[in-house]
Design an enzyme around this catalytic site. Structure first.
Site, mmCIF file in Angstrom:
data_model
loop_
_atom_site.group_PDB
_atom_site.id
_atom_site.type_symbol
_atom_site.label_atom_id
_atom_site.label_comp_id
_atom_site.label_asym_id
_atom_site.label_seq_id
_atom_site.Cartn_x
_atom_site.Cartn_y
_atom_site.Cartn_z
ATOM 1 N N GLY A 126 -7.145 -38.158 8.089
ATOM 2 C CA GLY A 126 -8.229 -37.712 8.961
ATOM 3 C C GLY A 126 -9.569 -38.153 8.423
ATOM 4 O O GLY A 126 -10.325 -37.358 7.868
ATOM 5 N N GLU B 257 -5.071 -48.694 -0.803
ATOM 6 C CA GLU B 257 -4.524 -49.109 0.484
ATOM 7 C C GLU B 257 -4.262 -50.616 0.534
ATOM 8 O O GLU B 257 -3.394 -51.088 1.227
ATOM 9 C CB GLU B 257 -5.523 -48.713 1.577
ATOM 10 C CG GLU B 257 -4.995 -48.816 2.977
ATOM 11 C CD GLU B 257 -6.015 -48.283 3.988
ATOM 12 O OE1 GLU B 257 -6.064 -48.813 5.084
ATOM 13 O OE2 GLU B 257 -6.759 -47.349 3.638
ATOM 14 N N ASN C 228 -13.254 -56.587 10.062
ATOM 15 C CA ASN C 228 -13.498 -57.798 9.272
ATOM 16 C C ASN C 228 -14.987 -58.051 9.063
ATOM 17 O O ASN C 228 -15.371 -58.688 8.074
ATOM 18 C CB ASN C 228 -12.807 -58.993 9.937
ATOM 19 C CG ASN C 228 -11.313 -58.969 9.644
ATOM 20 O OD1 ASN C 228 -10.819 -58.029 9.014
ATOM 21 N ND2 ASN C 228 -10.598 -59.987 10.068
ATOM 22 N N GLU C 229 -15.801 -57.536 9.966
ATOM 23 C CA GLU C 229 -17.255 -57.685 9.779
ATOM 24 C C GLU C 229 -17.700 -56.862 8.560
ATOM 25 O O GLU C 229 -18.509 -57.315 7.749
ATOM 26 C CB GLU C 229 -18.002 -57.233 11.048
ATOM 27 C CG GLU C 229 -17.852 -58.198 12.222
ATOM 28 C CD GLU C 229 -16.433 -58.310 12.766
ATOM 29 O OE1 GLU C 229 -15.703 -57.290 12.742
ATOM 30 O OE2 GLU C 229 -16.037 -59.409 13.187
#
Lengths: 377, 402
Positions: free
Chosen positions: B128, B245, B381-382
């Site tokens: 969350g 991650e 990606n920015e």
């Protein structure tokens, strides 16, 4: 002989220090219009430091080190866009003889090359610039145990300063013939062409009725196709190493510029439009470095070198060219001037992309493996 | 290859043998068009299989029921599972790669005991973090937590909470100090998803599937004992989560991409023909494209090998992870787009998607749409480009962004 990781790092540091001085922008620029196109004193220093000997087998007077060790030197030469016959004489020329079954010939020629006393090159491309083994336009005809060469090879690196040229020819049993020809043999003419990349010299080599004895052939007439293909692949991997070094350096220059150039009251590197250009450049540089590593490791591990060159050239050729092109853009007006070095890097990298087979040609080779031969991936 | 890696060849054989005996054949067929319930059921079963084999949480310490494998052993496990085309351990990604490492890194002994045990035994976690108004600008999140005795009372809305319908717990970011600068007022909570006041609504994605949810929190009571790290210092805890991650997970993705993406693409090229009836295998443009995607994928593998070498030699992951994420996600999207456009009209006919197949279901247009999960998810990606330019190249931050 194997270099340890520490020794390889030391080799890189030494090379970077030496070339920052001896191949500085000022010195490189002084050679742009030089007839020889390189600095013989620097070449002598490189020979003394043993850089030329790195990839040459020990029994021919070399160090017999790994491709990964020699790649360090190629990378550093690229970083400084250094003019030198390293690609022509060592990466490809000496390699051709080292791979040759004609050990007597190699033993006769290679030690002087490793010592920097003699310069070699290899004419592996056709009159149209094709490196394909089926397209060679110098013709060999067999006559009384020797062969006779006729035809043109273009884009031969440093042929104007080479003492000897390895010439690829077709015409015997649908295979390639590789012959060693002295540059001053009657019937051999060498004409330098004006390249946009003035840090290097490419020449057209024309042969008319040049007779070559059997003892000057790298293999039996018509049986050198595999060596020819291998040499082209090795040349391709070498120019990828050069391009990655150059791309890495032009990225550093662009990053510094973006940090120091102020417009609208802030460094241009704080604008996302510029940041994203630089992030893309870094991604391309790191991926190109990986492509070069992949290919160099394949060479050292005895894997399929054409496959490795295919991957490296297909990817790093265009990727390094994108880095150089973006570098010019990031530098803005100053990057478009002759006085700024950006164009030297752009032209060097673009020539690297096309030398030893365009990315498109290498991709067609990969397609043959992947699609026609169902190479397991 | 690293010498250390070749020394592990016997271990690789061991994992390979396990895979050949345990990876279910035909799961792709069974999972075609599977309902969400069937998907979850299948993954609970597969998770149990992995647990029995010792490969459920290879990166966790043995003390907490993990495999305690070295990084290189983890790499080998990931490669072999991918090579065997095993289903991804999809239901437990947040549990094992986000929640677990955060608790291991920042939790108290009591919290480890209370949360890691159930997690290793199959508790499902969701994340969350994002909110409707806090996406790329995550630190601007608004879900409020007010202290009431030994509890926080939480109210707000979270979005992109994957597998929330199945989840037992949630790693939750809340605002505890609305007056502090935005990164200084965030707290990290471990929330029981069975608490009163939680409402989960699946979000239907552009693919038509619903892997993600919106989660509404209305006066949800979370014990203070479930706070990870100090109050108002949740942002720092979060950053350790986001780093983990992008670790070993991507090795598995790259291997699957080569085998299920590029290799299937080449198979399909043999079967498709152009509008003029010619074989695509002899079309120069197609051949060029196949080779280009293949070369890019070979480079991806090498990038990962380099990343692993650097982690082993330097003992930590650096900026390579961001570069790899950027490179992989765009390559994934390119390949899917190219394959769908070469397949032609047939690519645009919808068939039941293979659940659990990850990013390569073999249905190219579906995979193309799904690939935005990678170019947008995990930091757009920015944002990745901003991170790369600032952290790897040292460019100044945009003064407008604080």
């Amino acid at each position: 002989m194997l270099l340890s990781d520490d020794e390889r790092t030391e080799l890189r540091d030494t090379a970077r220090r030496l070339l920052a001085d001896r191949a500085s922008s000022v010195r490189v620029r002084a050679l742009l219009d030089d007839e020889r196109g390189h600095d013989p004193e620097l070449w002598g220093s490189m020979a003394e430091l043993g850089w030329l000997a790195i990839p040459i087998p020990e029994h021919y007077g070399g160090m017999g080190a790994q491709a990964a060790d020699f790649a360090v030197i190629l990378h550093e030469l690229g970083r400084q866009v250094t003019p030198s016959p390293m690609l022509a004489s060592i990466a490809v020329g000496a390699q051709a003889l080292s791979e040759s079954a004609n050990e007597a010939l190699a033993a006769d020629v290679v030690p002087a090359v490793a010592a920097g006393e003699s310069v070699l090159t290899a004419a592996l491309s056709s009159g149209r610039g094709s490196y394909d083994s089926t397209q060679q336009s110098v013709r060999a005809s067999v006559a009384n145990g020797s062969i006779v060469l006729d035809g043109v090879s273009r884009f031969v690196p440093d042929a104007h300063i080479a003492n000897q040229i390895v010439v690829a020819a077709s015409g015997v049993d649908d295979g390639v013939t590789l012959a060693l020809v002295d540059r001053d043999t009657p019937g051999v003419t060498v004409e330098v062409e004006p390249t946009f990349d003035r840090t290097r010299r490419l020449a057209t080599v024309t042969l008319s009725s040049v007779a070559v004895g059997a003892d000057r052939l790298l293999a039996e007439p018509g049986t050198a196709t595999a060596i020819h293909q291998r040499l082209v692949a090795i040349g391709a991997i070498a120019v990828v190493c050069d391009a990655v070094g150059a791309a890495e350096h032009i990225l550093e220059m662009s990053t510094e510029y973006a940090k120091s150039r102020v417009q609208f009251g802030r460094p241009i590197g704080s604008f996302q439009a510029v940041k994203h250009h630089l992030a893309n450049m870094l991604t391309d540089v790191e991926a190109s470095r990986a492509a070069a590593t992949f290919a160099v490791d394949a060479l050292d591990n005895g894997l399929d070198v054409r496959h490795a060159a295919g991957v490296a050239k297909s990817f790093a050729g265009p990727a390094c060219a994108r880095v150089a092109a973006t570098a010019v853009q990031v530098h803005g007006g100053i990057g478009f001037t002759w006085e700024h070095d950006a164009h030297l890097f752009l032209k060097r990298i673009d020539l690297d992309e096309a030398l030893f087979g365009t990315p498109k040609w290498h991709r067609e080779h990969l397609a043959r493996l992947l699609i026609d031969e169902r190479f397991a991936i | 290859m690293l010498d250390e890696l070749s020394a592990l060849e016997p271990f690789r054989q061991e994992v390979r043998t396990w895979c050949s005996e345990h990876v279910p054949a035909g799961w792709r067929v069974e999972q075609a068009g599977a309902s969400h319930k069937q998907f979850a059921q299948f993954h609970r079963w597969w998770g149990a299989e992995l647990r029995e084999g010792g490969y459920f949480a290879p990166h966790w310490p043995t003390q907490w029921g993990g495999g305690g494998f070295s990084l290189l052993e983890q790499v080998i496990i990931a490669e072999e599972l991918a090579r065997a085309d095993a289903p991804r351990n999809a239901l437990y990604q947040v549990a094992l790669y986000n929640a677990g490492p955060s608790i291991l890194h920042s939790g108290t002994d009591e919290q480890k005991e209370r949360f890691l045990r159930p997690t290793i035994n199959g508790a499902v976690w969701c994340q969350g973090f994002s909110e409707p108004n806090a996406g790329s600008d995550l630190a601007s999140l608004e879900t409020r937590a007010v202290r009431d005795g030994d509890e926080y009372v939480v109210t707000g809305q979270k979005v992109w909470t994957s597998v929330a319908t199945e989840a037992d717990f949630c790693i939750l970011l809340v605002r505890t100090d609305p007056n502090a600068p935005k990164r200084k007022g965030i707290t990290f909570l471990l929330m029981d998803m069975h608490s009163p006041g939680i409402e989960v609504r699946p979000i239907r994605q552009a693919t038509g599937q619903s892997e993600f949810c919106e989660t509404f929190l209305d006066q949800v009571r979370v014990p203070v004992a479930n706070r990870l790290g100090p109050e108002n210092e949740g942002w720092a805890v979060t950053n350790s989560t986001l780093a983990s991650e992008r670790g070993v997970v991507i090795i598995d993705l790259a291997e699957r991409f080569m085998r299920n993406g590029v290799a299937h693409f080449i198979e399909d090229i043999h079967n498709w023909s152009s509008e003029t009836g010619e074989r695509l295998t002899s079309d120069g443009g197609v051949r060029d494209l196949v080779a280009e995607r293949y070369a890019e994928t070979a480079v991806l593998r090498q990038l990962l090998a380099t990343m692993v070498t650097n982690i082993v030699r330097r003992g930590g992951v650096g900026n390579e992870a961001s570069i790899v994420k950027l490179y992989y996600s765009e390559l994934l999207q390119r390949l899917m787009n190219d394959a769908a456009s070469l397949q032609g009209l047939d690519a645009l006919i919808e068939r039941p998607p293979v659940m659990s197949a990850g990013w390569e279901t073999g249905q190219w247009y579906y995979d193309f749409i799904n690939s935005y999960g990678w170019t947008i998810g995990g930091g757009t990606n920015e944002i990745m480009r901003n991170i790369i330019s600032e952290r790897a190249l040292g460019l100044p931050r945009d003064p407008g962004v604080v």
